[in-house]
Design an enzyme around this catalytic site. Structure first.
Site, short mmCIF file in Angstrom:
data_model
loop_
_atom_site.label_atom_id
_atom_site.label_comp_id
_atom_site.label_asym_id
_atom_site.label_seq_id
_atom_site.Cartn_x
_atom_site.Cartn_y
_atom_site.Cartn_z
N GLU A 271 -65.70 -50.35 88.47
CA GLU A 271 -65.19 -49.65 87.29
C GLU A 271 -65.47 -50.41 86.01
O GLU A 271 -64.57 -50.65 85.18
CB GLU A 271 -63.69 -49.37 87.45
N LYS A 345 -57.72 -52.12 99.78
CA LYS A 345 -56.75 -51.05 99.55
C LYS A 345 -56.50 -50.30 100.85
O LYS A 345 -57.40 -50.15 101.66
CB LYS A 345 -57.26 -50.07 98.50
N ASP A 350 -58.19 -44.20 96.75
CA ASP A 350 -57.43 -44.86 95.69
C ASP A 350 -55.96 -44.46 95.70
O ASP A 350 -55.52 -43.73 94.82
CB ASP A 350 -58.06 -44.51 94.34
N GLU A 378 -48.73 -44.66 90.81
CA GLU A 378 -49.82 -44.10 90.00
C GLU A 378 -50.15 -42.65 90.35
O GLU A 378 -50.24 -41.80 89.48
CB GLU A 378 -51.07 -44.98 90.16
N TRP A 526 -69.08 -33.22 86.45
CA TRP A 526 -69.58 -32.46 87.59
C TRP A 526 -68.78 -32.74 88.84
O TRP A 526 -68.35 -33.85 89.09
CB TRP A 526 -71.04 -32.83 87.86
C1 GCU Z 1 -57.55 -47.24 90.04
C2 GCU Z 1 -56.70 -47.22 88.82
C3 GCU Z 1 -57.17 -48.24 87.83
C4 GCU Z 1 -57.26 -49.61 88.50
C5 GCU Z 1 -58.11 -49.53 89.74
C6 GCU Z 1 -58.12 -50.81 90.55
O1 GCU Z 1 -58.83 -46.78 89.75
O2 GCU Z 1 -56.69 -45.95 88.25
O3 GCU Z 1 -56.26 -48.26 86.76
O4 GCU Z 1 -57.81 -50.54 87.62
O5 GCU Z 1 -57.61 -48.53 90.57
O6 GCU Z 1 -57.43 -50.85 91.57
O7 GCU Z 1 -58.81 -51.74 90.20
#
Ligand code: GCU
Length: 663
Positions: A271, A345, A350, A378, A526
């Protein structure tokens, strides 16, 4: 503004004596040093608890009755474990080490707070997991990523905050056995990178010392590109000698300034965060480089496996995000050094309300593994909606991976029982903030408490944990206990019923992650996560689809691969299913889908009625806060029901058999 906070389950209000007074009139120590910070904190806690709950001033003197804190080398008691034994008015807490002693003391105080007699008690408790951590996603500006309980109490205006609340927080988590803590967000951005510079060392070291006094190892999240941001080499290539030398000097400086530092948590190549992939290196190259450098200081590197390409085009069926964790990490199983732990995780996506277990857990056989769950809600209601998560965590721990016969559950793998690892355990993204009640919704504190208790003792049931929490935090009246248990225990399934049943997940407002948006898709314009068309819904992850189901050991792989054997609560995660498919109940998929959403709303209405029956029987402030949140939960549930049902009615063209109104 006056800063205030409650003491949650450590409020030490007056309690029925239950004959426990005799153990708290005096205390003495055998074999431990009172000067040790953890021992002196344990004694302080006994005094506070006895004064508040029993109205007693504890005398420090030996006697025939009272509380004896004794060091032992009995081999039934492991590191950080303890024994409690009562005989003839003498309660003995025995432990090998100071942490075990502290946990034993908290256990005794918990019994008093729960109004349970200590008379005749005889137990040994050893922690199931070596590492039991909370991860905070707090930013230096005071905001919290995925925080639903106010602002950070660790940071404010780019400064580290150290005050009485830091101490109370440490006491609270230590009382339930937490022994590791990360205080800053895994997304290390802006000046958070400076936490490893002398600008912040003094304050950070103070926080680390407070935690050390409660047996908690202190960790920081680390920016993999720190060399580039801190005037080092303009590269973060883990195999570049210049980069390595920079880290060597940096780590020497950091461990010198923060002696109680346990190591680092790293989110790399995920990310938008930098990582070894940028330089054509593997995740193992990145993790091992840092691990070798922190090793002389006893440090460990916790490396997250949440690595996936968030810019992938979801219309391409072959690039399944669920596959990414396993695909990115499995080949290097065995390459990670001993002081690296891969933090995984619980699910491959997620933190959805229901996901299958990540196939990396137990898929990796030669690598230290740690489970990551999310106590912060979340995707599970933002601590507006009630969602007691411990039943979910139990399911995760009990899952049979079949990696090794007889020792293959997730609980076995992460505790080290399966492969004999010592660097392993469980971490949770924490749900606290600077709200007076710490967790926004008072009922969300049951998750904060419960995760830690479960991490220490994975054999406890979700009900036992909830009852403990209610007794200590709300009331010991049976009627109150039963009513709150009736709300908490089914709340996860209720949330699932009105949002995304059968493992489909998502359908949330992108980025915000609260409220319904059926087609809401996070990273591009998309595609959808549910892949619904006019005939059916769900994602084909079988050998004919993305092949994700094949990432599991047998017999799980075959079980998930076949629509007839796949557990129905995960059916839509693994299969694209026709709306007319008959479920085991005899209902069609679409009818079940409608029914579930109608039911979820009715169940929320029932929860509200149950809560209203507590008015006047519990603290007025707690009653009102939770009551207010229930209004919002009901509104949310109705929105979900109406949006989801009308969307799928329009897609499928199939009416509700019961003729209920679909908006
Ligand atoms: C999810 C979450 C993010 C977080 C990420 C992670 O995508 O929305 O806010 O940073 O998990 O676990 O790194």
């Amino acid at each position: 503004m006056k800063r205030e906070w409650t003491q949650l389950w450590l409020k030490y209000e007056e309690k029925k004596n239950c004959g426990n007074g005799i153990y708290f009139e005096r205390l003495w120590i055998e074999g431990f040093e009172l000067a040790h910070p953890i021992v002196s904190n344990a004694v302080k806690e006994v005094k506070m608890g006895a004064a508040g709950m029993l109205g007693l001033q504890v005398q420090e003197e030996q006697g025939t009755t009272g509380l004896c804190l004794r060091r032992t080398d009995k081999n039934t008691i492991c590191a950080e474990g303890y024994a409690l034994t009562e005989q003839d008015g003498c309660l003995t807490v025995e432990a090998r080490d100071e942490k075990g002693l502290l946990y034993g003391v908290f256990h005794a105080l918990r019994m008093v707070a729960m109004e349970k007699s200590l008379s005749g008690i005889r137990l040994v408790e050893n922690p199931d997991n070596p590492l039991r951590m909370y991860n905070h996603w707090d930013n230096m500006d005071g905001s919290i990523e995925r925080g639903y309980s106010g602002k950070s109490f660790f940071f404010e205006n780019n400064q580290v905050v150290v005050d009485e609340r830091t101490v109370d927080y440490a006491r609270m988590v230590a009382s339930v056995g937490i022994n590791g803590m990360v205080i800053n967000n895994v997304n290390v951005k802006n000046c958070a990178t400076w936490l490893i510079t002398d600008k912040y060392f003094d304050e950070v070291a103070k926080v680390a010392d407070i935690f050390a006094g409660y047996g908690i190892k202190f960790f920081l999240s680390l920016n993999f590109a720190a060399p580039m941001e801190l005037d080092g080499p303009q590269s973060a290539d883990p195999l570049d000698p210049e980069v390595q030398s920079w880290w060597e000097l940096k780590m020497e400086e950091v461990f010198d300034a923060i002696p109680n530092l346990g190591g680092f948590l790293v989110k790399a190549d995920s990310e938008g965060r930098p990582g070894p992939f940028t330089y054509g290196r593997t995740q193992a190259d990145g993790a091992n480089m840092l691990a070798d450098i922190v090793k002389p200081y006893g440090g460990i590197i916790i490396w997250r496996c949440f690595v996936y390409n968030c810019t992938q085009d979801w219309r391409d069926y072959k690039t399944d995000r669920a596959r990414a964790g396993y695909d990115n990490f499995i080949q290097m199983d065995g390459d990670y050094h001993d002081n690296v732990i891969l933090q995984i995780k619980n699910g491959p996506m997620d933190f959805q309300i229901r996901e299958p277990i990540s196939p990396l857990l137990g898929g990796l056989m030669k690598t230290n593994q740690m489970l990551e769950v999310q106590v912060a809600q979340e995707y599970t209601g933002h601590q507006i909606d009630v969602c007691y998560l411990i039943p979910m965590f139990k399911e995760i721990l009990d899952f049979q991976t079949y990696c090794v016969e007889g020792k293959g559950t997730v609980a076995d793998v992460i505790s080290g029982r399966t492969f004999g690892n010592r660097n392993c355990g469980i971490a949770a993204v924490c749900n606290t903030g600077n709200d007076t009640n710490w967790t926004g919704n008072d009922l969300a504190a049951a998750n904060f408490y419960g995760f830690a208790r479960l991490a220490f003792n994975t054999g406890l049931s979700a009900e036992e944990i909830a009852e403990e929490w209610i007794r200590m935090s709300i009331s010991c009246e049976q009627e109150v206990i039963d009513t709150i248990l009736g709300i908490l225990l089914p709340s996860r399934e209720i949330y699932e019923n009105y949002t995304t049943p059968m493992g489909i997940g998502w359908m949330v407002t992108p980025h915000e992650h609260y409220g319904c948006s059926v087609d809401g898709y996070e990273y591009s314009r998309w595609g959808t996560y549910h892949r619904a068309d006019h005939l059916g819904m769900g994602v084909d992850r079988t050998d004919k689809g993305t092949g994700y189901a094949q990432q599991y050991h047998e017999p799980n792989a075959s079980m998930y691969n076949d629509m007839n054997t796949c557990p129905e609560e995960l059916l839509l995660f693994f299969h694209h299913v026709p709306y007319t498919w008959k479920l085991k109940s005899g209902k069609t998929l679409i009818q079940h889908w409608y029914d579930s959403h109608f039911l979820g709303v009715e169940q929320v209405e029932e929860m509200i009625k149950a809560w209203e029956s507590l008015e006047g029987k519990i603290d007025g402030g707690v009653y009102a806060t939770v009551r207010g949140r229930f209004d919002r939960q009901l509104h949310n549930a109705k929105e979900w029901r109406d949006q989801v049902n009308s969307y799928f009615y329009r897609k499928s063209g199939i009416a509700d058999e019961q003729g209920r109104r679909i908006y």
